[in-house]
Scaffold this motif. Structure first.
Motif, PDB file in Angstrom:
ATOM      1  N   GLU A  16       0.827  -1.200   0.000  1.00 41.71           N
ATOM      2  CA  GLU A  16       0.000   0.000   0.000  1.00 41.71           C
ATOM      3  C   GLU A  16       0.869   1.260   0.000  1.00 41.71           C
ATOM      4  OE1 GLU A  16      -3.798   0.650   2.605  1.00 41.71           O
ATOM      5  OE2 GLU A  16      -2.032   1.215   3.802  1.00 41.71           O
ATOM      6  N   LYS A  17       1.889   1.296   0.843  1.00 43.87           N
ATOM      7  CA  LYS A  17       2.744   2.470   0.954  1.00 43.87           C
ATOM      8  C   LYS A  17       3.556   2.689  -0.319  1.00 43.87           C
ATOM      9  CE  LYS A  17       5.742   4.791   4.257  1.00 43.87           C
ATOM     10  NZ  LYS A  17       6.442   4.688   5.536  1.00 43.87           N
ATOM     11  N   VAL A  18       4.073   1.616  -0.905  1.00 42.98           N
ATOM     12  CA  VAL A  18       4.833   1.737  -2.155  1.00 42.98           C
ATOM     13  C   VAL A  18       3.945   2.305  -3.256  1.00 42.98           C
ATOM     14  CG1 VAL A  18       5.951   0.409  -4.002  1.00 42.98           C
ATOM     15  CG2 VAL A  18       6.566  -0.013  -1.611  1.00 42.98           C
ATOM     16  N   ALA A  19       2.715   1.833  -3.339  1.00 41.99           N
ATOM     17  CA  ALA A  19       1.800   2.312  -4.372  1.00 41.99           C
ATOM     18  C   ALA A  19       1.346   3.745  -4.119  1.00 41.99           C
ATOM     19  CB  ALA A  19       0.586   1.388  -4.457  1.00 41.99           C
ATOM     20  N   ARG A  20       0.987   4.051  -2.881  1.00 36.48           N
ATOM     21  CA  ARG A  20       0.418   5.367  -2.561  1.00 36.48           C
ATOM     22  C   ARG A  20       1.461   6.472  -2.439  1.00 36.48           C
ATOM     23  NH1 ARG A  20      -3.975   4.250   2.243  1.00 36.48           N
ATOM     24  NH2 ARG A  20      -5.548   3.204   0.981  1.00 36.48           N
ATOM     25  N   CYS A  21       2.595   6.148  -1.860  1.00 40.23           N
ATOM     26  CA  CYS A  21       3.559   7.193  -1.499  1.00 40.23           C
ATOM     27  C   CYS A  21       4.784   7.260  -2.400  1.00 40.23           C
ATOM     28  CB  CYS A  21       4.039   6.981  -0.060  1.00 40.23           C
ATOM     29  SG  CYS A  21       2.717   6.989   1.160  1.00 40.23           S
ATOM     30  N   TYR A  22       5.144   6.151  -3.007  1.00 42.58           N
ATOM     31  CA  TYR A  22       6.438   6.092  -3.690  1.00 42.58           C
ATOM     32  C   TYR A  22       6.326   5.776  -5.185  1.00 42.58           C
ATOM     33  CZ  TYR A  22       8.070   5.946   1.138  1.00 42.58           C
ATOM     34  OH  TYR A  22       8.294   6.228   2.466  1.00 42.58           O
ATOM     35  N   ASN A  23       5.152   6.008  -5.762  1.00 41.12           N
ATOM     36  CA  ASN A  23       4.970   5.816  -7.208  1.00 41.12           C
ATOM     37  C   ASN A  23       5.461   4.438  -7.658  1.00 41.12           C
ATOM     38  OD1 ASN A  23       4.006   6.716  -9.656  1.00 41.12           O
ATOM     39  ND2 ASN A  23       5.997   7.510 -10.294  1.00 41.12           N
ATOM     40  N   LYS A  24       5.184   3.444  -6.846  1.00 31.93           N
ATOM     41  CA  LYS A  24       5.513   2.038  -7.103  1.00 31.93           C
ATOM     42  C   LYS A  24       7.013   1.747  -7.127  1.00 31.93           C
ATOM     43  CE  LYS A  24       1.159   1.307  -9.438  1.00 31.93           C
ATOM     44  NZ  LYS A  24       0.468   0.934 -10.650  1.00 31.93           N
ATOM     45  N   ASP A  25       7.820   2.621  -6.523  1.00 36.75           N
ATOM     46  CA  ASP A  25       9.269   2.416  -6.427  1.00 36.75           C
ATOM     47  C   ASP A  25       9.582   1.823  -5.057  1.00 36.75           C
ATOM     48  OD1 ASP A  25      12.014   2.472  -6.298  1.00 36.75           O
ATOM     49  OD2 ASP A  25      12.201   4.640  -6.626  1.00 36.75           O
ATOM     50  N   SER A  26       9.679   0.497  -4.983  1.00 38.58           N
ATOM     51  CA  SER A  26       9.865  -0.184  -3.699  1.00 38.58           C
ATOM     52  C   SER A  26      11.219   0.110  -3.056  1.00 38.58           C
ATOM     53  CB  SER A  26       9.687  -1.695  -3.863  1.00 38.58           C
ATOM     54  OG  SER A  26      10.659  -2.199  -4.757  1.00 38.58           O
ATOM     55  N   SER A  27      12.183   0.618  -3.814  1.00 41.33           N
ATOM     56  CA  SER A  27      13.485   0.939  -3.224  1.00 41.33           C
ATOM     57  C   SER A  27      13.385   2.088  -2.227  1.00 41.33           C
ATOM     58  CB  SER A  27      14.501   1.286  -4.318  1.00 41.33           C
ATOM     59  OG  SER A  27      14.195   2.528  -4.923  1.00 41.33           O
ATOM     60  N   ARG A  28      12.289   2.834  -2.267  1.00 43.90           N
ATOM     61  CA  ARG A  28      12.109   3.967  -1.359  1.00 43.90           C
ATOM     62  C   ARG A  28      11.499   3.555  -0.015  1.00 43.90           C
ATOM     63  NH1 ARG A  28       9.069   8.540  -4.304  1.00 43.90           N
ATOM     64  NH2 ARG A  28       9.604   9.599  -2.368  1.00 43.90           N
ATOM     65  N   LEU A  29      11.057   2.319   0.097  1.00 42.22           N
ATOM     66  CA  LEU A  29      10.457   1.825   1.339  1.00 42.22           C
ATOM     67  C   LEU A  29      11.578   1.462   2.310  1.00 42.22           C
ATOM     68  CD1 LEU A  29       7.734   1.068   2.680  1.00 42.22           C
ATOM     69  CD2 LEU A  29       8.133  -1.255   1.853  1.00 42.22           C
ATOM     70  N   VAL A  30      11.773   2.277   3.337  1.00 45.66           N
ATOM     71  CA  VAL A  30      12.924   2.105   4.223  1.00 45.66           C
ATOM     72  C   VAL A  30      12.543   1.853   5.685  1.00 45.66           C
ATOM     73  CG1 VAL A  30      14.505   3.424   2.768  1.00 45.66           C
ATOM     74  CG2 VAL A  30      13.151   4.610   4.499  1.00 45.66           C
ATOM     75  N   ASP A  31      11.295   1.505   5.922  1.00 45.18           N
ATOM     76  CA  ASP A  31      10.914   1.263   7.316  1.00 45.18           C
ATOM     77  C   ASP A  31      10.229  -0.085   7.499  1.00 45.18           C
ATOM     78  OD1 ASP A  31       8.583   1.943   5.998  1.00 45.18           O
ATOM     79  OD2 ASP A  31       7.823   3.215   7.600  1.00 45.18           O
ATOM     80  N   VAL A  32      10.662  -1.083   6.730  1.00 45.36           N
ATOM     81  CA  VAL A  32      10.090  -2.420   6.863  1.00 45.36           C
ATOM     82  C   VAL A  32      10.466  -3.007   8.222  1.00 45.36           C
ATOM     83  CG1 VAL A  32      10.054  -4.765   5.925  1.00 45.36           C
ATOM     84  CG2 VAL A  32      10.026  -2.804   4.371  1.00 45.36           C
ATOM     85  N   ALA A  33      11.738  -2.923   8.574  1.00 47.84           N
ATOM     86  CA  ALA A  33      12.202  -3.359   9.897  1.00 47.84           C
ATOM     87  C   ALA A  33      12.341  -2.116  10.764  1.00 47.84           C
ATOM     88  CB  ALA A  33      13.541  -4.074   9.768  1.00 47.84           C
ATOM     89  N   ARG A  34      11.774  -2.179  11.963  1.00 48.75           N
ATOM     90  CA  ARG A  34      11.791  -0.979  12.806  1.00 48.75           C
ATOM     91  C   ARG A  34      11.811  -1.362  14.284  1.00 48.75           C
ATOM     92  NH1 ARG A  34       5.661   0.378  10.894  1.00 48.75           N
ATOM     93  NH2 ARG A  34       5.002  -1.745  11.213  1.00 48.75           N
ATOM     94  N   ALA A  35      12.327  -0.438  15.052  1.00 51.78           N
ATOM     95  CA  ALA A  35      12.374  -0.600  16.504  1.00 51.78           C
ATOM     96  C   ALA A  35      12.269   0.791  17.110  1.00 51.78           C
ATOM     97  CB  ALA A  35      13.671  -1.273  16.925  1.00 51.78           C
ATOM     98  N   ALA A  36      12.078   0.831  18.415  1.00 55.25           N
ATOM     99  CA  ALA A  36      11.949   2.119  19.094  1.00 55.25           C
ATOM    100  C   ALA A  36      12.729   2.091  20.397  1.00 55.25           C
ATOM    101  CB  ALA A  36      10.485   2.440  19.366  1.00 55.25           C
TER     102      ALA A  36
END
Length: 129
Positions: A16-36
């Motif tokens: 959803e995020k790749v399609a909505r926010c990154y014009n289908k460019d999956s290389s821009r998705l940088v928060d798959v693994a996350r911690a706090a």
């Protein structure tokens, strides 16, 4: 200082995020693994950031400083933290993998709720993000 266990972004939300926010460019998705990390004071937050920036095994790829008073809070429904996207150099098996580390102040963490997150998701969906 409290570490909150990390999570993996769901496949559905990633697509959803790749399609909505990154014009289908999956290389821009940088928060798959996350911690706090939840910190008691702004001074602790600054100290952690300085340590991370000084670590030769890491590259800070992006910083979202939602604590900055100039930061637009529309996209986060007023939620405030510092999100660091980090690339690790010590393990060649990770390649170009980037993860997200969220630095949160305890006062904001105390205000989080399941209902608040549901409102944020509805808001994000209305904005097609």
């Amino acid at each position: 200082v409290k570490r909150v266990s990390g999570s993996i972004k769901s496949v559905d939300r990633s697509v959803e995020k790749v399609a909505r926010c990154y014009n289908k460019d999956s290389s821009r998705l940088v928060d798959v693994a996350r911690a706090a990390i939840v910190l008691d004071t702004p001074a602790q937050l600054i100290e952690i950031i300085q340590k991370i920036r000084g670590d030769q095994g890491l590259t800070v790829v992006r910083v979202k400083n939602r604590l900055d008073p100039r930061s637009e809070s529309d996209g986060s429904e007023g939620y405030r933290n510092v999100a660091l996207n980090l690339r690790f150099h010590e393990d060649e098996n990770l390649g170009h993998h980037v993860c997200e580390l969220q630095l949160q102040l305890q006062g904001f963490e105390n205000k989080k709720s399941e209902e608040g997150h549901k409102r944020y998701v509805r808001y994000r969906n209305l904005r097609c993000e």
